[in-house]
Design an enzyme around this catalytic site. Structure first.
Site, PDB file in Angstrom:
ATOM      1  N   CYS A  47       0.615  -1.346   0.126  1.00 42.58           N
ATOM      2  CA  CYS A  47      -0.281  -0.020  -0.105  1.00 42.58           C
ATOM      3  C   CYS A  47       0.722   1.259   0.187  1.00 42.58           C
ATOM      4  O   CYS A  47       1.873   1.229   0.426  1.00 42.58           O
ATOM      5  CB  CYS A  47      -0.970   0.170   1.346  1.00 42.58           C
ATOM      6  SG  CYS A  47      -1.919  -1.573   1.434  1.00 42.58           S
ATOM      7  N   ARG A 101       4.576   0.257  -6.461  1.00 45.91           N
ATOM      8  CA  ARG A 101       4.578  -0.581  -5.336  1.00 45.91           C
ATOM      9  C   ARG A 101       3.561  -1.819  -5.301  1.00 45.91           C
ATOM     10  O   ARG A 101       3.817  -2.766  -4.540  1.00 45.91           O
ATOM     11  CB  ARG A 101       4.244   0.376  -3.975  1.00 45.91           C
ATOM     12  CG  ARG A 101       5.331   1.438  -3.975  1.00 45.91           C
ATOM     13  CD  ARG A 101       4.715   2.360  -2.749  1.00 45.91           C
ATOM     14  NE  ARG A 101       4.836   1.597  -1.272  1.00 45.91           N
ATOM     15  CZ  ARG A 101       5.947   1.424  -0.636  1.00 45.91           C
ATOM     16  NH1 ARG A 101       7.071   2.171  -1.117  1.00 45.91           N
ATOM     17  NH2 ARG A 101       5.866   0.817   0.525  1.00 45.91           N
ATOM     18  N   TRP A 127      -3.315  -2.676  -1.250  1.00 45.88           N
ATOM     19  CA  TRP A 127      -2.803  -3.876  -1.853  1.00 45.88           C
ATOM     20  C   TRP A 127      -3.686  -4.955  -0.598  1.00 45.88           C
ATOM     21  O   TRP A 127      -3.349  -4.811   0.427  1.00 45.88           O
ATOM     22  CB  TRP A 127      -1.607  -4.099  -1.931  1.00 45.88           C
ATOM     23  CG  TRP A 127      -0.919  -5.447  -2.381  1.00 45.88           C
ATOM     24  CD1 TRP A 127      -0.797  -5.676  -3.875  1.00 45.88           C
ATOM     25  CD2 TRP A 127      -0.595  -6.787  -1.618  1.00 45.88           C
ATOM     26  NE1 TRP A 127      -0.299  -6.779  -3.950  1.00 45.88           N
ATOM     27  CE2 TRP A 127      -0.191  -7.566  -2.733  1.00 45.88           C
ATOM     28  CE3 TRP A 127      -0.782  -7.433  -0.453  1.00 45.88           C
ATOM     29  CZ2 TRP A 127      -0.028  -8.939  -2.416  1.00 45.88           C
ATOM     30  CZ3 TRP A 127      -0.791  -8.464  -0.112  1.00 45.88           C
ATOM     31  CH2 TRP A 127      -0.069  -9.249  -1.082  1.00 45.88           C
ATOM     32  N   ASN A 169      -1.533   1.933   6.145  1.00 48.72           N
ATOM     33  CA  ASN A 169      -0.827   1.038   5.539  1.00 48.72           C
ATOM     34  C   ASN A 169      -0.576   0.062   6.901  1.00 48.72           C
ATOM     35  O   ASN A 169      -0.241   0.463   8.038  1.00 48.72           O
ATOM     36  CB  ASN A 169       0.483   1.374   5.070  1.00 48.72           C
ATOM     37  CG  ASN A 169       0.622   2.081   3.748  1.00 48.72           C
ATOM     38  OD1 ASN A 169      -0.378   2.008   3.295  1.00 48.72           O
ATOM     39  ND2 ASN A 169       1.777   2.553   3.361  1.00 48.72           N
ATOM     40  N   GLY A 170      -0.399  -1.189   6.644  1.00 50.02           N
ATOM     41  CA  GLY A 170      -0.052  -1.935   7.653  1.00 50.02           C
ATOM     42  C   GLY A 170      -1.192  -3.083   7.987  1.00 50.02           C
ATOM     43  O   GLY A 170      -2.227  -3.098   7.263  1.00 50.02           O
ATOM     44  N   GLU A 196      18.193 -17.106  -8.994  1.00 51.42           N
ATOM     45  CA  GLU A 196      17.688 -15.438  -9.215  1.00 51.42           C
ATOM     46  C   GLU A 196      17.230 -15.460 -10.620  1.00 51.42           C
ATOM     47  O   GLU A 196      16.014 -14.907 -10.720  1.00 51.42           O
ATOM     48  CB  GLU A 196      19.011 -14.582  -9.018  1.00 51.42           C
ATOM     49  CG  GLU A 196      18.513 -13.232  -9.383  1.00 51.42           C
ATOM     50  CD  GLU A 196      17.388 -12.523  -9.010  1.00 51.42           C
ATOM     51  OE1 GLU A 196      17.088 -12.921  -8.068  1.00 51.42           O
ATOM     52  OE2 GLU A 196      17.111 -11.188  -9.288  1.00 51.42           O
ATOM     53  N   LYS A 237      13.066 -14.301 -11.652  1.00 41.01           N
ATOM     54  CA  LYS A 237      12.993 -13.266 -12.643  1.00 41.01           C
ATOM     55  C   LYS A 237      12.025 -13.521 -13.673  1.00 41.01           C
ATOM     56  O   LYS A 237      11.248 -12.851 -13.882  1.00 41.01           O
ATOM     57  CB  LYS A 237      14.545 -12.741 -13.130  1.00 41.01           C
ATOM     58  CG  LYS A 237      14.562 -11.177 -13.433  1.00 41.01           C
ATOM     59  CD  LYS A 237      15.026 -10.525 -12.146  1.00 41.01           C
ATOM     60  CE  LYS A 237      14.264 -10.636 -10.843  1.00 41.01           C
ATOM     61  NZ  LYS A 237      14.696 -10.248  -9.782  1.00 41.01           N
ATOM     62  N   GLU A 290       8.627 -14.330 -12.365  1.00 37.77           N
ATOM     63  CA  GLU A 290       7.658 -13.102 -11.566  1.00 37.77           C
ATOM     64  C   GLU A 290       7.196 -12.091 -12.715  1.00 37.77           C
ATOM     65  O   GLU A 290       5.996 -11.588 -12.593  1.00 37.77           O
ATOM     66  CB  GLU A 290       8.447 -12.497 -10.501  1.00 37.77           C
ATOM     67  CG  GLU A 290       9.642 -11.520 -10.935  1.00 37.77           C
ATOM     68  CD  GLU A 290      10.058 -10.852  -9.736  1.00 37.77           C
ATOM     69  OE1 GLU A 290       9.612 -10.283  -8.814  1.00 37.77           O
ATOM     70  OE2 GLU A 290      11.280 -10.619  -9.557  1.00 37.77           O
ATOM     71  N   HIS A 344      18.426 -36.997  -9.766  1.00 37.23           N
ATOM     72  CA  HIS A 344      17.857 -37.658  -8.346  1.00 37.23           C
ATOM     73  C   HIS A 344      16.207 -37.415  -8.495  1.00 37.23           C
ATOM     74  O   HIS A 344      15.759 -37.222  -7.436  1.00 37.23           O
ATOM     75  CB  HIS A 344      18.167 -36.888  -7.104  1.00 37.23           C
ATOM     76  CG  HIS A 344      19.825 -37.271  -7.169  1.00 37.23           C
ATOM     77  ND1 HIS A 344      20.398 -38.414  -6.920  1.00 37.23           N
ATOM     78  CD2 HIS A 344      20.864 -36.515  -7.294  1.00 37.23           C
ATOM     79  CE1 HIS A 344      21.507 -38.335  -6.756  1.00 37.23           C
ATOM     80  NE2 HIS A 344      22.113 -37.081  -7.141  1.00 37.23           N
ATOM     81  N   LYS A 393       6.048  -4.270  -4.658  1.00 40.17           N
ATOM     82  CA  LYS A 393       7.619  -3.843  -4.645  1.00 40.17           C
ATOM     83  C   LYS A 393       7.954  -4.172  -3.284  1.00 40.17           C
ATOM     84  O   LYS A 393       9.181  -4.486  -3.109  1.00 40.17           O
ATOM     85  CB  LYS A 393       7.547  -2.283  -5.051  1.00 40.17           C
ATOM     86  CG  LYS A 393       9.278  -1.851  -5.180  1.00 40.17           C
ATOM     87  CD  LYS A 393       9.859  -2.584  -6.049  1.00 40.17           C
ATOM     88  CE  LYS A 393      11.508  -2.431  -6.130  1.00 40.17           C
ATOM     89  NZ  LYS A 393      12.094  -3.324  -6.945  1.00 40.17           N
TER      90      LYS A 393
HETATM   91  O1  M6R Z   1      13.094  -4.955  -0.593  1.00 41.67           O
HETATM   92  P1  M6R Z   1      13.475  -6.396  -0.495  1.00 41.67           P
HETATM   93  O2  M6R Z   1      14.985  -6.388  -0.881  1.00 41.67           O
HETATM   94  O3  M6R Z   1      13.959  -6.510   0.957  1.00 41.67           O
HETATM   95  O4  M6R Z   1      12.639  -7.170  -1.202  1.00 41.67           O
HETATM   96  C1  M6R Z   1      12.641  -8.748  -1.066  1.00 41.67           C
HETATM   97  C2  M6R Z   1      11.949  -9.287  -2.066  1.00 41.67           C
HETATM   98  O5  M6R Z   1      10.713  -9.220  -1.867  1.00 41.67           O
HETATM   99  C3  M6R Z   1      12.329  -8.930  -3.569  1.00 41.67           C
HETATM  100  O6  M6R Z   1      13.587  -9.007  -3.925  1.00 41.67           O
HETATM  101  C4  M6R Z   1      11.302  -9.730  -4.516  1.00 41.67           C
HETATM  102  O7  M6R Z   1      11.730 -10.944  -4.377  1.00 41.67           O
HETATM  103  C5  M6R Z   1      11.351  -9.104  -5.984  1.00 41.67           C
HETATM  104  N1  M6R Z   1      10.084  -8.831  -6.333  1.00 41.67           N
HETATM  105  C6  M6R Z   1      12.452  -9.910  -6.790  1.00 41.67           C
HETATM  106  O8  M6R Z   1      12.229  -9.313  -8.158  1.00 41.67           O
END
Ligand code: M6R
Length: 607
Positions: free
Chosen positions: A2, A27, A74, A100-101, A480, A484, A487, A503, A602
């Site tokens: 949010c 975000r 959100w 927020n929260g 990683e 990427k 997502e 395995h 985000k």
């Molecule tokens: O802000 P942060 O680095 O703590 O965020 C951690 C993850 O939420 C963040 O890396 C997330 O996995 C990304 N969407 C990956 O691209």
């Protein structure tokens, strides 16, 4: 997740709030709204869906006033519909708030309020806050707000307006970020500096329990007891262009291309006399020598940055490194003592699981180092030492420069610590630092070496499922790269340590299944070639990733991505670049919302 914006000044609030909400869109959100105080009343407009829907609704509403609040939601408690969207207004129309929260005791409060006659409209936890405000209001807005927040348990940043105080807007926070923007004749607050920077670069970072009252003339901050306090005004070091697309189609592409520069900003200020120098580290040489276990904790890509950094730190310092998911570490009753060092990685500095894991270990007496991008964020404030990555604002939900700068700072840490504890000498520290200084140009070369990526994306984008495989640090890169890809392109993808395929997982390899085989780690190149042969023998298509001097891969792979020759200890930032780009181009082929992928936010500020 949010986002919040608040404004008071000499101009109409609604356009300022809508512009702020657009800046917060990245975000992640599913509904949005604003409320404005003017003419002795509050006017509220809110809707599910995109900010454009909200703008249209605002256009057809009579809304006037120079003080207001806005929110992107959100959904956590209740569906993303118009009623659950923020702001929430008290039934008498006197108060409107954004939040927020999560209010953890909302169920008890709701029951209590209903017993007292309150009627609830939404399914949100937030609505209890406006009812409490109404209950505690006796003509003093600040007092009512303080009494209200004293009843709340959980995490919150709350912005509030009152029809009877049209020139004041209040904001308070516990656990969720909130920044006050100090202007001239107008003042602002926002959950994220990107919404403030076009108006002012002078900001105050609110701490937990503090309350700020903003009027056009000034900002007054109170502590949790209501006593006025003085806070430092900080200057934001980047400007608006840094948070705009600058001619690129997407923020993600811009941020990928910015990496040579971002890595330079992360590395160069930390090289003194040719050697890694971490002046931010509040640990004496003696304390460093006493460390016998390093735990790295983080979530998502930041966790994978930790997985990559582990190889280099262990190799150079010979200290065991465990990389732990923050959401698991916090509940794992970890075995730690005064000889443990915790390294926390976070781009946003606001990831709730990471914050909680950090608090858990701090409570057990562990010294903490945070590697964070966002200045003044919660994790930065909590840490004993903070090393900023200086990547600049990262807007795309999928992190790119956030990840590579974290890895680079871990490299600097490895060299710095190895020298301090006597594992390498001065000459070796200089040689290794020289290799780290090559990373920005290696990244540029990784971009230049691979102009074929859009074509490869066209060829492979329609795969419904794919595998990334690698060994040693290439396995960390596979993890990683796979995240990427999934997502942003919504293609199912898994990362496997190549030796593990036999395995079980190799059962999934069938005709034309795409396997992306990362084989840049020289020592295990031949083993990777065997793995490539194994999957090819079962009909897989192989896209190989290898160093530019490893031409042997061409004989086995269907297509090849080459990455620059670099010291294997420091290869990850340049190696990941073409894989970030591949994910980007595949997502583009698939018509995905690249900067704001579905269901994602985000910064993940809930558990
Ligand atoms: O802000 P942060 O680095 O703590 O965020 C951690 C993850 O939420 C963040 O890396 C997330 O996995 C990304 N969407 C990956 O691209």
């Amino acid at each position: 997740m949010c986002g919040i914006i608040g404004f008071t000044g000499g101009r109409e609030a609604a356009p300022v709030l809508l512009e702020g909400l657009k800046k917060l869109e990245y975000r992640g959100y599913d509904s949005a709204g604003i409320a404005v105080a003017g003419g002795g009343r509050l006017t509220m407009v809110k809707t599910s869906g995109k900010i454009e829907n909200l703008c249209k609704k605002v256009e057809s509403t009579e809304i006037s006033g120079k003080t207001g609040i806005g929110h992107t939601r959100w959904a956590t408690h209740g569906a993303p519909n118009d009623t659950n969207a923020h702001p929430h207004m008290s039934p008498d129309g006197r108060f409107a708030i954004v939040h927020n929260g999560i209010i953890e005791n909302f169920a008890e409060l709701r029951e209590e309020l209903i017993a007292g006659g309150a009627e609830f409209l939404s399914e949100t936890d937030t609505e209890v806050v406006v009812h409490l405000l109404s209950r505690y209001y006796d003509g003093d807005f600040k007092k009512a707000l303080m009494k209200t927040v004293a009843r709340l348990e959980g995490t919150y940043a709350i912005g509030a307006i009152c029809s009877e105080c049209p020139e004041s807007v209040f904001v308070t926070k516990v656990f969720n970020p909130m920044i006050v923007g100090v202007g001239i004749g107008e003042n602002f607050f926002a959950s994220d500096v990107t919404a403030l920077v076009s108006h002012t670069k002078n900001v105050i970072y609110l701490d937990d329990g503090e309350l700020a009252e903003l009027t056009p003339e000034g900002v007054t901050i109170y502590d949790a007891t209501g006593k006025e306090i003085q806070k430092k005004v900080s200057r934001i070091m980047w400007d608006m262009e840094a948070a705009e697309k600058g001619g690129y189609d997407h923020f993600m592409l811009k941020e990928i291309m910015e990496q040579p520069h971002a890595l330079k900003s992360a590395i160069d200020p930390r090289v003194k006399n040719g050697k890694a120098a971490l002046s931010e580290l509040c640990l004496s040489d003696e304390a460093l020598r006493g460390i016998n276990h390093i735990i790295i904790t983080a979530c998502g890509s930041a966790y994978y940055a930790g997985c990559a950094g582990k190889y280099t730190i262990e190799k150079l310092t010979r200290i065991p490194v465990s990389v732990e998911l923050a959401s698991e570490l916090r509940y794992s009753d970890p075995i730690v003592d005064e000889h443990t060092l915790l390294i926390v990685l976070s781009q946003s500095g606001e990831t709730l699981d990471t914050i909680c894991a950090m608090r858990e270990l701090k409570a057990r007496g562990v010294s903490t180092v945070a590697i964070v991008n966002v200045v003044g964020s919660t994790i930065a404030k909590l840490a004993d030492s903070v090393i900023y990555t200086y990547a600049g604002p990262e807007i795309a939900v999928a992190t790119t420069k956030g990840y590579t700068t974290q890895v680079a700072v871990l490299y600097l840490f490895a060299v710095y610590m190895a020298e301090k504890i006597g594992k390498i000498d001065d000459a070796e520290a200089k040689r290794l630092t020289g290799e780290i200084l090559q990373i920005p140009s290696n990244i540029q070369r990784a971009i230049d070496l691979n102009p074929q990526l859009p074509e490869l994306a066209k060829k492979y984008h329609s795969n419904s499922s794919l595998f990334f495989i690698g060994r040693n640090v290439d396995y960390a890169v596979a993890l990683e790269s796979s995240l990427k890809m999934k997502e942003i392109s919504y293609i199912h993808s898994e990362a496997y340590a190549a030796g593990e395929l036999k395995h079980g997982t190799i059962a999934l390899i069938s005709e034309n299944r795409l396997v992306i085989a990362i084989a840049s780690y020289e020592e295990l190149f031949d083993k990777m070639m065997s793995n490539i042969k194994e999957v090819k023998a079962r009909g897989a298509k192989v896209l190989g990733v290898a160093r530019e001097d490893m031409k042997k891969i061409v004989a086995e792979a269907d297509d090849v991505i080459f990455v620059p020759n670099a010291d294997p200890l420091f290869m990850v930032p340049s190696e990941i670049i073409p894989l970030q780009l591949l994910a980007y181009y595949v997502a583009r082929e698939n018509g995905c919302d690249i900067d704001k992928p579905r269901n994602l936010a985000k910064s993940v500020t809930v558990e």
